[in-house]
Write a protein that holds these residues in place. Structure first.
Motif, PDB file in Angstrom:
ATOM      1  N   ASP A  87       0.831  -1.216   0.000  1.00  0.00           N
ATOM      2  CA  ASP A  87       0.000   0.000   0.000  1.00  0.00           C
ATOM      3  C   ASP A  87       0.864   1.264   0.000  1.00  0.00           C
ATOM      4  O   ASP A  87       0.559   2.237   0.685  1.00  0.00           O
ATOM      5  CB  ASP A  87      -0.946   0.018   1.199  1.00  0.00           C
ATOM      6  CG  ASP A  87      -2.034  -1.037   1.089  1.00  0.00           C
ATOM      7  OD1 ASP A  87      -2.383  -1.412  -0.054  1.00  0.00           O
ATOM      8  OD2 ASP A  87      -2.519  -1.494   2.135  1.00  0.00           O
ATOM      9  N   GLY A  88       1.955   1.249  -0.751  1.00  0.00           N
ATOM     10  CA  GLY A  88       2.811   2.422  -0.888  1.00  0.00           C
ATOM     11  C   GLY A  88       3.762   2.669   0.264  1.00  0.00           C
ATOM     12  O   GLY A  88       4.528   3.616   0.239  1.00  0.00           O
ATOM     13  N   GLU A  89       3.718   1.824   1.280  1.00  0.00           N
ATOM     14  CA  GLU A  89       4.583   1.989   2.450  1.00  0.00           C
ATOM     15  C   GLU A  89       5.669   0.913   2.449  1.00  0.00           C
ATOM     16  O   GLU A  89       5.390  -0.274   2.249  1.00  0.00           O
ATOM     17  CB  GLU A  89       3.750   1.867   3.729  1.00  0.00           C
ATOM     18  CG  GLU A  89       4.559   1.993   4.995  1.00  0.00           C
ATOM     19  CD  GLU A  89       3.706   1.811   6.251  1.00  0.00           C
ATOM     20  OE1 GLU A  89       4.281   1.465   7.293  1.00  0.00           O
ATOM     21  OE2 GLU A  89       2.468   1.999   6.180  1.00  0.00           O
ATOM     22  N   LYS A  90       6.924   1.324   2.691  1.00  0.00           N
ATOM     23  CA  LYS A  90       8.025   0.360   2.760  1.00  0.00           C
ATOM     24  C   LYS A  90       7.833  -0.504   4.006  1.00  0.00           C
ATOM     25  O   LYS A  90       7.672   0.019   5.108  1.00  0.00           O
ATOM     26  CB  LYS A  90       9.380   1.064   2.799  1.00  0.00           C
ATOM     27  CG  LYS A  90      10.537   0.081   2.760  1.00  0.00           C
ATOM     28  CD  LYS A  90      11.873   0.814   2.737  1.00  0.00           C
ATOM     29  CE  LYS A  90      13.038  -0.125   2.621  1.00  0.00           C
ATOM     30  NZ  LYS A  90      13.276  -0.997   3.734  1.00  0.00           N
ATOM     31  N   VAL A  91       7.823  -1.840   3.795  1.00  0.00           N
ATOM     32  CA  VAL A  91       7.601  -2.759   4.909  1.00  0.00           C
ATOM     33  C   VAL A  91       8.739  -3.757   5.096  1.00  0.00           C
ATOM     34  O   VAL A  91       8.716  -4.540   6.038  1.00  0.00           O
ATOM     35  CB  VAL A  91       6.269  -3.543   4.736  1.00  0.00           C
ATOM     36  CG1 VAL A  91       5.082  -2.607   4.833  1.00  0.00           C
ATOM     37  CG2 VAL A  91       6.255  -4.322   3.432  1.00  0.00           C
ATOM     38  N   GLY A  92       9.725  -3.756   4.215  1.00  0.00           N
ATOM     39  CA  GLY A  92      10.822  -4.712   4.358  1.00  0.00           C
ATOM     40  C   GLY A  92      11.737  -4.667   3.167  1.00  0.00           C
ATOM     41  O   GLY A  92      11.734  -3.712   2.385  1.00  0.00           O
ATOM     42  N   ASP A  93      12.540  -5.718   3.050  1.00  0.00           N
ATOM     43  CA  ASP A  93      13.436  -5.805   1.908  1.00  0.00           C
ATOM     44  C   ASP A  93      13.635  -7.257   1.496  1.00  0.00           C
ATOM     45  O   ASP A  93      13.226  -8.181   2.204  1.00  0.00           O
ATOM     46  CB  ASP A  93      14.765  -5.095   2.160  1.00  0.00           C
ATOM     47  CG  ASP A  93      15.529  -5.601   3.375  1.00  0.00           C
ATOM     48  OD1 ASP A  93      14.920  -6.151   4.297  1.00  0.00           O
ATOM     49  OD2 ASP A  93      16.752  -5.440   3.401  1.00  0.00           O
ATOM     50  N   HIS A  94      14.241  -7.425   0.334  1.00  0.00           N
ATOM     51  CA  HIS A  94      14.404  -8.730  -0.295  1.00  0.00           C
ATOM     52  C   HIS A  94      15.758  -8.748  -0.991  1.00  0.00           C
ATOM     53  O   HIS A  94      16.112  -7.787  -1.668  1.00  0.00           O
ATOM     54  CB  HIS A  94      13.268  -8.922  -1.301  1.00  0.00           C
ATOM     55  CG  HIS A  94      13.394 -10.127  -2.167  1.00  0.00           C
ATOM     56  ND1 HIS A  94      13.561 -10.036  -3.530  1.00  0.00           N
ATOM     57  CD2 HIS A  94      13.381 -11.443  -1.881  1.00  0.00           C
ATOM     58  CE1 HIS A  94      13.629 -11.257  -4.034  1.00  0.00           C
ATOM     59  NE2 HIS A  94      13.528 -12.116  -3.061  1.00  0.00           N
ATOM     60  N   SER A  95      16.508  -9.805  -0.796  1.00  0.00           N
ATOM     61  CA  SER A  95      17.789  -9.986  -1.482  1.00  0.00           C
ATOM     62  C   SER A  95      17.800 -11.344  -2.151  1.00  0.00           C
ATOM     63  O   SER A  95      17.250 -12.314  -1.618  1.00  0.00           O
ATOM     64  CB  SER A  95      18.955  -9.911  -0.496  1.00  0.00           C
ATOM     65  OG  SER A  95      19.104  -8.606  -0.003  1.00  0.00           O
ATOM     66  N   VAL A  96      18.449 -11.410  -3.322  1.00  0.00           N
ATOM     67  CA  VAL A  96      18.523 -12.670  -4.059  1.00  0.00           C
ATOM     68  C   VAL A  96      19.870 -12.770  -4.751  1.00  0.00           C
ATOM     69  O   VAL A  96      20.435 -11.769  -5.191  1.00  0.00           O
ATOM     70  CB  VAL A  96      17.357 -12.792  -5.072  1.00  0.00           C
ATOM     71  CG1 VAL A  96      17.431 -11.733  -6.143  1.00  0.00           C
ATOM     72  CG2 VAL A  96      17.299 -14.170  -5.684  1.00  0.00           C
ATOM     73  N   VAL A  97      20.382 -13.997  -4.812  1.00  0.00           N
ATOM     74  CA  VAL A  97      21.597 -14.300  -5.562  1.00  0.00           C
ATOM     75  C   VAL A  97      21.254 -15.414  -6.539  1.00  0.00           C
ATOM     76  O   VAL A  97      20.766 -16.473  -6.138  1.00  0.00           O
ATOM     77  CB  VAL A  97      22.750 -14.758  -4.638  1.00  0.00           C
ATOM     78  CG1 VAL A  97      23.971 -15.160  -5.461  1.00  0.00           C
ATOM     79  CG2 VAL A  97      23.109 -13.669  -3.642  1.00  0.00           C
ATOM     80  N   CYS A  98      21.474 -15.150  -7.830  1.00  0.00           N
ATOM     81  CA  CYS A  98      21.251 -16.154  -8.869  1.00  0.00           C
ATOM     82  C   CYS A  98      22.609 -16.549  -9.442  1.00  0.00           C
ATOM     83  O   CYS A  98      23.406 -15.676  -9.798  1.00  0.00           O
ATOM     84  CB  CYS A  98      20.378 -15.599  -9.993  1.00  0.00           C
ATOM     85  SG  CYS A  98      18.675 -15.287  -9.487  1.00  0.00           S
ATOM     86  N   THR A  99      22.857 -17.849  -9.519  1.00  0.00           N
ATOM     87  CA  THR A  99      24.115 -18.370 -10.037  1.00  0.00           C
ATOM     88  C   THR A  99      23.841 -19.168 -11.304  1.00  0.00           C
ATOM     89  O   THR A  99      22.985 -20.057 -11.310  1.00  0.00           O
ATOM     90  CB  THR A  99      24.789 -19.295  -8.994  1.00  0.00           C
ATOM     91  OG1 THR A  99      24.968 -18.554  -7.783  1.00  0.00           O
ATOM     92  CG2 THR A  99      26.128 -19.805  -9.488  1.00  0.00           C
ATOM     93  N   TYR A 100      24.575 -18.841 -12.373  1.00  0.00           N
ATOM     94  CA  TYR A 100      24.447 -19.606 -13.610  1.00  0.00           C
ATOM     95  C   TYR A 100      24.967 -21.019 -13.368  1.00  0.00           C
ATOM     96  O   TYR A 100      26.098 -21.210 -12.918  1.00  0.00           O
ATOM     97  CB  TYR A 100      25.244 -18.962 -14.750  1.00  0.00           C
ATOM     98  CG  TYR A 100      24.536 -17.820 -15.407  1.00  0.00           C
ATOM     99  CD1 TYR A 100      23.716 -18.031 -16.517  1.00  0.00           C
ATOM    100  CD2 TYR A 100      24.663 -16.523 -14.916  1.00  0.00           C
ATOM    101  CE1 TYR A 100      23.050 -16.977 -17.126  1.00  0.00           C
ATOM    102  CE2 TYR A 100      24.000 -15.467 -15.522  1.00  0.00           C
ATOM    103  CZ  TYR A 100      23.204 -15.698 -16.622  1.00  0.00           C
ATOM    104  OH  TYR A 100      22.542 -14.652 -17.222  1.00  0.00           O
ATOM    105  N   THR A 101      24.136 -22.010 -13.677  1.00  0.00           N
ATOM    106  CA  THR A 101      24.554 -23.407 -13.574  1.00  0.00           C
ATOM    107  C   THR A 101      24.748 -24.021 -14.956  1.00  0.00           C
ATOM    108  O   THR A 101      25.376 -25.064 -15.082  1.00  0.00           O
ATOM    109  CB  THR A 101      23.514 -24.228 -12.789  1.00  0.00           C
ATOM    110  OG1 THR A 101      22.253 -24.137 -13.458  1.00  0.00           O
ATOM    111  CG2 THR A 101      23.396 -23.714 -11.364  1.00  0.00           C
TER     112      THR A 101
END
Length: 170
Positions: A87-101
């Protein structure tokens, strides 16, 4: 093909994750979407029936790491971080690491973590290019209110640096 790879990596950041990647891609922020709050993440997941909620991820950083041979090769990584909104309010964060296999055809193993006030949950997926219009990423566990989390996150790209997540918890 490059646009499909970028779109797919954007979907991957939704993992997560990202996945996601975000899970995540190339650069331009689309307008923010409103998320459904009828099932707030403040409700405890532990001991409850299935529920779902929506988040919007806006990419804040992206780094491609060429770790092997020059150009894309197995072991190269894409590292993405994004802020999460409801709803337009910052509530957290997300991190991701993708590795080519694998390179031809491209396959990436993506691992991501969603961090919200109630706790964190992790998600992962093996992603194949070319990119589909959405990616379902399996939730593998969590902490806090998400300590028994299972289910999946559907991630849909909404531009180059924004993703819409629908979290389905069991």
């Amino acid at each position: 093909m490059k646009i499909n790879k970028l779109r797919y990596l954007s979907a991957a950041a939704g993992i997560a994750t990202v996945v996601a990647g975000s899970v995540a891609a190339g650069v331009a922020i689309a307008p923010m979407a409103s998320a459904d709050t009828s099932t707030s993440t403040s409700a405890h997941v532990v001991g409850q029936r299935a529920k779902s909620f929506e988040l919007v991820g806006k990419q804040t950083s992206l780094e491609d790491l060429d770790l092997g041979r020059a150009g894309i090769s197995p072991g190269d990584q894409r590292v993405i971080h994004e802020d999460l909104y409801r709803d337009g309010e910052k509530v957290g964060d997300h991190s991701v690491v993708c590795t080519y296999t694998h390179v031809d055809p491209a396959a990436l193993q993506c691992l991501g973590t969603f961090s919200l006030p109630e706790g964190q949950f992790a998600a992962q997926a093996l992603l194949h290019l070319p990119a589909p219009s959405y990616v379902d990423v399996g939730i593998t566990g969590g902490s806090g209110d998400y300590r028994n989390a299972r289910g999946f996150v559907r991630t849909v790209p909404a531009g180059d640096t924004e993703r819409h997540f629908t979290v389905h918890l069991k």
